[in-house]
Design a protein around this motif. Structure first.
Motif, PDB file in Angstrom:
ATOM      1  N   MET A 112      11.733 -22.485 -13.110  1.00 62.32           N
ATOM      2  CA  MET A 112      12.381 -21.897 -11.934  1.00 62.32           C
ATOM      3  C   MET A 112      12.456 -22.971 -10.856  1.00 62.32           C
ATOM      4  O   MET A 112      11.531 -23.156 -10.060  1.00 62.32           O
ATOM      5  CB  MET A 112      11.578 -20.690 -11.458  1.00 62.32           C
ATOM      6  CG  MET A 112      12.338 -19.798 -10.497  1.00 62.32           C
ATOM      7  SD  MET A 112      13.701 -18.966 -11.303  1.00 62.32           S
ATOM      8  CE  MET A 112      14.322 -17.994  -9.922  1.00 62.32           C
ATOM      9  N   THR A 113      13.564 -23.709 -10.806  1.00 62.77           N
ATOM     10  CA  THR A 113      13.714 -24.792  -9.845  1.00 62.77           C
ATOM     11  C   THR A 113      14.465 -24.303  -8.605  1.00 62.77           C
ATOM     12  O   THR A 113      14.943 -23.167  -8.541  1.00 62.77           O
ATOM     13  CB  THR A 113      14.440 -25.987 -10.485  1.00 62.77           C
ATOM     14  OG1 THR A 113      15.707 -25.536 -10.998  1.00 62.77           O
ATOM     15  CG2 THR A 113      13.603 -26.563 -11.629  1.00 62.77           C
ATOM     16  N   LEU A 114      14.589 -25.185  -7.605  1.00 62.59           N
ATOM     17  CA  LEU A 114      15.121 -24.786  -6.307  1.00 62.59           C
ATOM     18  C   LEU A 114      16.516 -24.154  -6.373  1.00 62.59           C
ATOM     19  O   LEU A 114      16.753 -23.131  -5.714  1.00 62.59           O
ATOM     20  CB  LEU A 114      15.109 -25.972  -5.338  1.00 62.59           C
ATOM     21  CG  LEU A 114      15.509 -25.675  -3.894  1.00 62.59           C
ATOM     22  CD1 LEU A 114      14.613 -24.606  -3.278  1.00 62.59           C
ATOM     23  CD2 LEU A 114      15.471 -26.952  -3.063  1.00 62.59           C
ATOM     24  N   PRO A 115      17.476 -24.701  -7.139  1.00 61.69           N
ATOM     25  CA  PRO A 115      18.786 -24.036  -7.203  1.00 61.69           C
ATOM     26  C   PRO A 115      18.693 -22.594  -7.690  1.00 61.69           C
ATOM     27  O   PRO A 115      19.371 -21.705  -7.144  1.00 61.69           O
ATOM     28  CB  PRO A 115      19.574 -24.909  -8.188  1.00 61.69           C
ATOM     29  CG  PRO A 115      18.942 -26.254  -8.070  1.00 61.69           C
ATOM     30  CD  PRO A 115      17.480 -25.981  -7.881  1.00 61.69           C
ATOM     31  N   LEU A 116      17.860 -22.340  -8.688  1.00 62.96           N
ATOM     32  CA  LEU A 116      17.718 -20.976  -9.204  1.00 62.96           C
ATOM     33  C   LEU A 116      17.031 -20.068  -8.183  1.00 62.96           C
ATOM     34  O   LEU A 116      17.408 -18.900  -8.018  1.00 62.96           O
ATOM     35  CB  LEU A 116      16.917 -20.978 -10.499  1.00 62.96           C
ATOM     36  CG  LEU A 116      17.543 -21.681 -11.705  1.00 62.96           C
ATOM     37  CD1 LEU A 116      16.628 -21.542 -12.914  1.00 62.96           C
ATOM     38  CD2 LEU A 116      18.919 -21.107 -12.019  1.00 62.96           C
ATOM     39  N   ILE A 117      16.015 -20.605  -7.514  1.00 59.88           N
ATOM     40  CA  ILE A 117      15.294 -19.820  -6.505  1.00 59.88           C
ATOM     41  C   ILE A 117      16.258 -19.383  -5.402  1.00 59.88           C
ATOM     42  O   ILE A 117      16.252 -18.222  -4.968  1.00 59.88           O
ATOM     43  CB  ILE A 117      14.126 -20.632  -5.921  1.00 59.88           C
ATOM     44  CG1 ILE A 117      13.054 -20.860  -6.996  1.00 59.88           C
ATOM     45  CG2 ILE A 117      13.515 -19.930  -4.713  1.00 59.88           C
ATOM     46  CD1 ILE A 117      11.994 -21.874  -6.601  1.00 59.88           C
ATOM     47  N   ARG A 118      17.121 -20.301  -4.960  1.00 59.83           N
ATOM     48  CA  ARG A 118      18.079 -19.984  -3.908  1.00 59.83           C
ATOM     49  C   ARG A 118      19.113 -18.967  -4.393  1.00 59.83           C
ATOM     50  O   ARG A 118      19.420 -17.993  -3.680  1.00 59.83           O
ATOM     51  CB  ARG A 118      18.784 -21.268  -3.450  1.00 59.83           C
ATOM     52  CG  ARG A 118      19.845 -21.046  -2.379  1.00 59.83           C
ATOM     53  CD  ARG A 118      19.250 -20.490  -1.108  1.00 59.83           C
ATOM     54  NE  ARG A 118      20.265 -20.376  -0.071  1.00 59.83           N
ATOM     55  CZ  ARG A 118      20.036 -19.852   1.126  1.00 59.83           C
ATOM     56  NH1 ARG A 118      18.828 -19.391   1.441  1.00 59.83           N
ATOM     57  NH2 ARG A 118      21.004 -19.781   2.022  1.00 59.83           N
ATOM     58  N   ALA A 119      19.648 -19.166  -5.593  1.00 60.38           N
ATOM     59  CA  ALA A 119      20.659 -18.246  -6.114  1.00 60.38           C
ATOM     60  C   ALA A 119      20.082 -16.844  -6.293  1.00 60.38           C
ATOM     61  O   ALA A 119      20.757 -15.846  -6.023  1.00 60.38           O
ATOM     62  CB  ALA A 119      21.210 -18.765  -7.435  1.00 60.38           C
ATOM     63  N   LEU A 120      18.840 -16.776  -6.731  1.00 65.82           N
ATOM     64  CA  LEU A 120      18.201 -15.473  -6.910  1.00 65.82           C
ATOM     65  C   LEU A 120      18.001 -14.782  -5.566  1.00 65.82           C
ATOM     66  O   LEU A 120      18.119 -13.554  -5.459  1.00 65.82           O
ATOM     67  CB  LEU A 120      16.852 -15.650  -7.619  1.00 65.82           C
ATOM     68  CG  LEU A 120      16.139 -14.384  -8.094  1.00 65.82           C
ATOM     69  CD1 LEU A 120      16.989 -13.628  -9.105  1.00 65.82           C
ATOM     70  CD2 LEU A 120      14.792 -14.747  -8.720  1.00 65.82           C
ATOM     71  N   ALA A 121      17.739 -15.564  -4.536  1.00 70.69           N
ATOM     72  CA  ALA A 121      17.480 -14.998  -3.208  1.00 70.69           C
ATOM     73  C   ALA A 121      18.741 -14.465  -2.541  1.00 70.69           C
ATOM     74  O   ALA A 121      18.691 -13.475  -1.805  1.00 70.69           O
ATOM     75  CB  ALA A 121      16.822 -16.038  -2.311  1.00 70.69           C
ATOM     76  N   VAL A 122      19.892 -15.113  -2.783  1.00 72.84           N
ATOM     77  CA  VAL A 122      21.118 -14.747  -2.050  1.00 72.84           C
ATOM     78  C   VAL A 122      22.213 -14.180  -2.946  1.00 72.84           C
ATOM     79  O   VAL A 122      23.238 -13.722  -2.442  1.00 72.84           O
ATOM     80  CB  VAL A 122      21.674 -15.960  -1.263  1.00 72.84           C
ATOM     81  CG1 VAL A 122      20.639 -16.489  -0.291  1.00 72.84           C
ATOM     82  CG2 VAL A 122      22.143 -17.067  -2.199  1.00 72.84           C
ATOM     83  N   GLY A 123      21.996 -14.201  -4.265  1.00 71.90           N
ATOM     84  CA  GLY A 123      23.027 -13.723  -5.171  1.00 71.90           C
ATOM     85  C   GLY A 123      23.089 -12.211  -5.253  1.00 71.90           C
ATOM     86  O   GLY A 123      22.229 -11.501  -4.715  1.00 71.90           O
ATOM     87  N   ASN A 124      24.111 -11.727  -5.975  1.00 68.81           N
ATOM     88  CA  ASN A 124      24.247 -10.282  -6.148  1.00 68.81           C
ATOM     89  C   ASN A 124      23.366  -9.796  -7.298  1.00 68.81           C
ATOM     90  O   ASN A 124      22.681 -10.589  -7.951  1.00 68.81           O
ATOM     91  CB  ASN A 124      25.718  -9.890  -6.360  1.00 68.81           C
ATOM     92  CG  ASN A 124      26.339 -10.563  -7.585  1.00 68.81           C
ATOM     93  OD1 ASN A 124      25.691 -10.684  -8.634  1.00 68.81           O
ATOM     94  ND2 ASN A 124      27.595 -10.982  -7.460  1.00 68.81           N
ATOM     95  N   VAL A 125      23.403  -8.496  -7.543  1.00 69.95           N
ATOM     96  CA  VAL A 125      22.514  -7.890  -8.546  1.00 69.95           C
ATOM     97  C   VAL A 125      22.776  -8.461  -9.939  1.00 69.95           C
ATOM     98  O   VAL A 125      21.834  -8.766 -10.678  1.00 69.95           O
ATOM     99  CB  VAL A 125      22.693  -6.352  -8.549  1.00 69.95           C
ATOM    100  CG1 VAL A 125      21.910  -5.733  -9.709  1.00 69.95           C
ATOM    101  CG2 VAL A 125      22.232  -5.753  -7.225  1.00 69.95           C
ATOM    102  N   ASP A 126      24.040  -8.621 -10.300  1.00 73.48           N
ATOM    103  CA  ASP A 126      24.369  -9.131 -11.634  1.00 73.48           C
ATOM    104  C   ASP A 126      23.904 -10.575 -11.795  1.00 73.48           C
ATOM    105  O   ASP A 126      23.387 -10.953 -12.858  1.00 73.48           O
ATOM    106  CB  ASP A 126      25.876  -9.038 -11.872  1.00 73.48           C
ATOM    107  CG  ASP A 126      26.362  -7.599 -12.016  1.00 73.48           C
ATOM    108  OD1 ASP A 126      25.512  -6.733 -12.327  1.00 73.48           O
ATOM    109  OD2 ASP A 126      27.563  -7.356 -11.818  1.00 73.48           O
ATOM    110  N   GLU A 127      24.100 -11.394 -10.763  1.00 77.51           N
ATOM    111  CA  GLU A 127      23.671 -12.793 -10.838  1.00 77.51           C
ATOM    112  C   GLU A 127      22.154 -12.894 -10.939  1.00 77.51           C
ATOM    113  O   GLU A 127      21.626 -13.721 -11.704  1.00 77.51           O
ATOM    114  CB  GLU A 127      24.184 -13.553  -9.614  1.00 77.51           C
ATOM    115  CG  GLU A 127      25.697 -13.761  -9.648  1.00 77.51           C
ATOM    116  CD  GLU A 127      26.276 -14.143  -8.308  1.00 77.51           C
ATOM    117  OE1 GLU A 127      27.388 -14.703  -8.278  1.00 77.51           O
ATOM    118  OE2 GLU A 127      25.631 -13.872  -7.270  1.00 77.51           O
TER     119      GLU A 127
END
Length: 322
Positions: free
Chosen positions: A236-251
């Motif tokens: 779980m690297t920084l790009p994934l952490i950020r996408a998980l924090a701001v992405g939608n439910v499907d993402e």
């Protein structure tokens, strides 16, 4: 952006470090020579020894112990790579088959152990207790970081604070040690020593963040490893952490599935999520912030070619493509 700018300032010094490395890898045990040469001779940017050499020069050091310690720093890094590739079951590094692929896991682990022990022989030869303490402490924290990363494998709940805690130990600590060791050799005042140590910590942080970005956006031929390796290993690297924090439910669902075991089968939708959420841009901004912090640490150094090159190195860390 490449590291060719280092050659004009420390090209000769890096050649001297290479000679120390190769002499240190000499062994009557054929497999040790083969495995060590496979990874040491396989290229790499050698930023950690370069940092130590530049820091020593920036502090006015004119002896030869910086060659020995730069080689020791690179050997510690190489040993961690050997062990990491076994843990991660990696197949490709620097555009070549990993040592564990070429020689097997047992050989990689044991030659990594040989490199660690040879490193301590090199340190003892310098005969400075402060040097021993700095490298011993750094090596211990690196091991902690590797264990922390293993503990978090497959953990989609990892947050930014925990992420930075891992990379501070796993990657940035050796950069920090390199900067501090150069200052110690140059007998710099405490403020300069601490500044160069902080420079190394920020530089290593920028370097690792960009490593994590390039795993999703780089060119496999340029970076010398397969894209998506981190995802395949459940990191779980920084790009994934950020996408998980701001992405939608499907993402978020796609990312969680990939980290928990989906791996590379989810690579394309994960990359799409990283782009849509701006997560890669966000991570690049974090790398730039670390680069800027590194550059600010150099303010107290007297002007010199070495100090100017340290500034260039901080820029490289946040803008590299390999």
């Amino acid at each position: 952006m490449t590291v060719d700018f280092l050659n004009s300032v420390i090209g000769g010094d890096m050649a001297a470090v290479d000679r120390v490395l190769r002499a240190s890898l000499d062994s009557n045990v054929v497999m040790i020579r083969q495995v060590a040469e496979h990874i040491i001779g396989g290229g790499g940017k050698r930023l950690r020894p370069a940092l130590l050499l530049l820091a020593a020069r920036a502090c006015g050091y004119d002896g030869r112990d910086h060659y020995t310690l730069a080689a020791a720093i690179e050997m510690i890094h190489t040993a961690t790579l050997l062990h990491d590739d076994v843990v991660d079951d990696s197949k490709l590094r620097r555009g070549h088959a990993t040592a564990n692929t070429a020689f097997g896991n047992p050989a990689s682990v044991l030659v990594g152990d040989f490199l660690y022990s040879r490193t301590f022989q090199l340190m003892v030869s310098v005969n400075r207790m402060r040097v021993l303490a700095i490298i011993a402490d750094a090596t211990n924290l690196i091991a902690e970081g590797e264990v922390m990363q293993l503990m978090h494998a497959g953990d989609a709940a990892l947050d930014e604070r925990a992420y930075f805690g891992v990379i501070e130990r796993k990657t940035a600590k050796l950069f920090e040690a390199a900067g501090r060791l150069g200052a110690v050799l140059g007998e710099a005042p405490p403020a300069i020593e601490d500044a160069l140590a902080r420079y190394g910590m920020h530089l290593g942080t920028a370097f690792q963040i960009m490593d994590d970005v390039l795993d999703y956006s780089g060119d496999a031929g340029a970076i010398g490893k397969n894209l998506g390796d981190d995802l395949g290993e459940g990191k779980m690297t920084l790009p994934l952490i950020r996408a998980l924090a701001v992405g939608n439910v499907d993402e978020a669902a796609v990312i969680r599935h990939a980290i928990s075991g989906g791996g590379l089968t989810d690579f394309a939708p994960v990359v799409a999520a990283l782009h849509r959420t701006g997560a890669l841009f966000y991570a690049r901004e974090c790398a730039q912030a670390a680069s800027d912090a590194a550059a600010a640490c150099l303010a107290g150094l007297p002007a010199s070619p070495a100090a100017a090159t340290l500034l260039q190195l901080s820029t490289f860390a946040a803008h590299r493509t390999h």
